[in-house]
Design an enzyme around this catalytic site. Structure first.
Site, short mmCIF file in Angstrom:
data_model
loop_
_atom_site.label_atom_id
_atom_site.label_comp_id
_atom_site.label_asym_id
_atom_site.label_seq_id
_atom_site.Cartn_x
_atom_site.Cartn_y
_atom_site.Cartn_z
N GLU A 1 2.50 -5.93 -1.72
CA GLU A 1 1.69 -6.88 -2.47
C GLU A 1 2.02 -6.78 -3.96
O GLU A 1 2.32 -5.70 -4.47
CB GLU A 1 0.20 -6.64 -2.23
CG GLU A 1 -0.21 -7.02 -0.82
CD GLU A 1 -1.70 -6.88 -0.56
OE1 GLU A 1 -2.20 -7.61 0.33
OE2 GLU A 1 -2.36 -6.05 -1.21
N CYS B 1 1.54 -7.33 -11.84
CA CYS B 1 1.42 -5.96 -11.35
C CYS B 1 2.41 -5.77 -10.20
O CYS B 1 2.31 -6.45 -9.17
CB CYS B 1 -0.01 -5.71 -10.88
SG CYS B 1 -0.31 -4.04 -10.30
N CYS C 1 2.37 4.42 -0.03
CA CYS C 1 2.40 5.44 -1.07
C CYS C 1 2.15 6.81 -0.44
O CYS C 1 1.26 6.94 0.41
CB CYS C 1 1.34 5.16 -2.13
SG CYS C 1 1.33 6.35 -3.50
N CYS D 1 -4.22 9.31 -2.59
CA CYS D 1 -5.45 9.30 -3.39
C CYS D 1 -6.59 8.73 -2.55
O CYS D 1 -6.47 7.65 -1.97
CB CYS D 1 -5.24 8.49 -4.66
SG CYS D 1 -3.97 9.18 -5.76
N CYS E 1 -8.03 5.09 -3.10
CA CYS E 1 -7.05 4.01 -3.20
C CYS E 1 -6.67 3.49 -1.82
O CYS E 1 -6.26 4.26 -0.94
CB CYS E 1 -5.80 4.52 -3.94
SG CYS E 1 -4.47 3.31 -4.07
N GLY F 1 2.53 2.27 -4.56
CA GLY F 1 3.53 3.31 -4.71
C GLY F 1 3.42 4.11 -5.99
O GLY F 1 2.76 3.71 -6.94
N SER G 1 -2.49 8.10 -14.51
CA SER G 1 -3.64 8.03 -13.61
C SER G 1 -4.27 9.42 -13.54
O SER G 1 -3.77 10.30 -12.84
CB SER G 1 -3.21 7.56 -12.23
OG SER G 1 -2.77 6.22 -12.26
N LEU G 2 -5.35 9.61 -14.26
CA LEU G 2 -5.96 10.94 -14.39
C LEU G 2 -7.14 11.10 -13.43
O LEU G 2 -7.10 11.93 -12.52
CB LEU G 2 -6.41 11.15 -15.84
CG LEU G 2 -6.96 12.52 -16.19
CD1 LEU G 2 -5.90 13.59 -16.01
CD2 LEU G 2 -7.49 12.52 -17.62
N HIS G 3 -8.23 10.39 -13.69
CA HIS G 3 -9.36 10.21 -12.79
C HIS G 3 -10.22 11.45 -12.55
O HIS G 3 -11.18 11.39 -11.78
CB HIS G 3 -8.88 9.65 -11.44
CG HIS G 3 -8.03 8.44 -11.56
ND1 HIS G 3 -8.37 7.37 -12.34
CD2 HIS G 3 -6.81 8.14 -11.02
CE1 HIS G 3 -7.42 6.44 -12.27
NE2 HIS G 3 -6.46 6.89 -11.51
N ASN H 1 -13.16 -0.29 -7.54
CA ASN H 1 -13.15 -1.46 -6.67
C ASN H 1 -13.07 -0.97 -5.22
O ASN H 1 -12.04 -0.46 -4.79
CB ASN H 1 -11.92 -2.33 -6.98
CG ASN H 1 -11.93 -2.81 -8.41
OD1 ASN H 1 -12.82 -3.53 -8.83
ND2 ASN H 1 -10.93 -2.37 -9.19
N CYS I 1 -7.36 -3.11 -9.02
CA CYS I 1 -6.76 -1.78 -9.00
C CYS I 1 -7.29 -0.97 -7.83
O CYS I 1 -8.51 -0.87 -7.61
CB CYS I 1 -7.07 -1.05 -10.30
SG CYS I 1 -6.21 -1.71 -11.73
#
Length: 358
Positions: A102, A115, A122, A126, A129, A174, A228-230, A304, A347
């Protein structure tokens, strides 16, 4: 961690989109052609978006015949397009071997930001995700990565949409740095004046961080970095992002402090807001300590929800308090607007499915 698995078999017909500018120059040299022919061919393929060598009218028939013997022109095929109520467009794009990814066009006033995906699925896993739940199938080639732009532009043209694709974010399906060889070639295509001709400041690459390759990316000077920390500590990050755990958080911060940046540039730190998981006042304080001394800005992202994720987005009050505390400590903090959530294009929601599964 190594995932550089080829996307093509040895006997497959070669796709000329998989040649970056260096590869195209090498091909012309091997064919005994002058160097400028590489720029001509690149311009037809990328800026012109041609689908046949016969359309290359300023290239000799002899060279077109030679190219046709060894190569074909194949852009990713738009199998499905969905448009959100906010104008976001999500494409399901099919590759030559029928693998699907996508890619998303995000409207931003007078232009679109696209994007891009770099892998089918991937391997990072995560937990918040949707792409991570797909698992990993294979890397995309540079032509499949950059070809997403050409296919999207052609779609817009066919629809009579006047907006151009002016910015690129490598934030789709990915982990880009696990496919660095092909991603680097795609970045060279994006940047080359006779190809897609994007400036560096209009390209951002998002990564969880891959040891060694993060600094290779920095030295390439091909795009702006987003991390990408999070999570503000190693334990929580390992729980949320198991594939990122081998790059210990302290080591990642040390490398980011020596990351090559221009004088006014900063590293973007991405932090998704998860209710009751990473949004407490004490975690805001931990984040400040972690990022102290780092030349950065912080993007907070509303979560999301994906299918069966088990997480919820932080409340608006929690997000505001978190943001206010970071700002009180002199960090530049932005709350990114979620776009395309109603069509699962925001995202963390990308999860390629064939039309029969939709």
């Amino acid at each position: 961690m190594h995932y550089e698995i080829s996307g093509k078999g040895e006997d497959s017909i070669k796709n000329i989109l998989d040649l970056d500018p260096v590869g195209a120059a090498g091909l012309m040299e091997s064919l005994g052609e002058p160097a400028y022919r590489a720029d001509q061919v690149m311009k037809w393929i990328w800026a012109g978006g041609v689908t046949s060598f016969e359309f290359m009218t300023n290239v000799s028939k002899a060279l077109r015949s030679k190219l046709g013997l060894e190569y074909r022109i194949f852009h990713p095929r738009v199998s499905r397009a969905e448009t959100s109520t906010d104008g976001t467009v999500k494409f399901l794009m099919t590759m030559d071997d029928e693998k699907v990814v996508e890619t998303v066009l995000i409207p931003a006033g007078t232009h679109y930001t696209q994007c891009l995906s770099t892998q089918v699925g991937c391997p990072m896993g995560c937990r918040f995700c949707s792409t991570g739940k797909m698992g990993f199938e294979r890397n995309l080639t540079c032509g499949e990565i950059a070809g997403q732009v050409v296919s999207a532009v052609r779609f817009l043209k066919d629809q009579g949409d006047p907006l151009a694709v002016s910015n690129l974010v490598i934030m789709g399906m990915g982990e880009p740095l696990l496919n660095w060889t092909e991603v680097q070639k795609a970045l060279n295509i994006f940047r080359h004046a006779q190809a897609l001709n994007f400036s560096r400041r209009r390209i951002t690459l998002s990564t969880v961080g891959v040891r060694g390759r993060l600094m290779d990316f920095g030295r390439s000077n091909l795009a702006l970095p987003a991390i990408s920390l999070h999570a503000p500590d190693q334990s929580l990050r390992k729980s949320l992002m198991p594939g990122a755990a081998e790059y210990e958080l302290g080591a990642l911060m040390d490398d980011l402090k020596s990351y090559p940046l221009a004088p006014r540039e900063r590293i973007t730190m991405e932090y998704v807001m998860l209710k009751g998981v990473n949004d407490s006042p004490s975690q805001a304080r931990d984040l400040v300590r972690l990022l102290s001394g780092l030349k950065c800005k912080i993007n907070l992202l509303r979560y999301n929800p994906g299918e069966g994720a088990g997480f919820k987005c932080s409340s608006e009050e929690s997000i505001a308090a978190f943001q206010d505390y970071l700002r009180s400590k002199d960090f530049t903090v932005m709350l990114r607007k979620s776009m395309g959530a109603d069509i699962h294009a925001a995202c963390g929601q990308l999860k390629a499915r064939c039309s029969s599964e939709s």
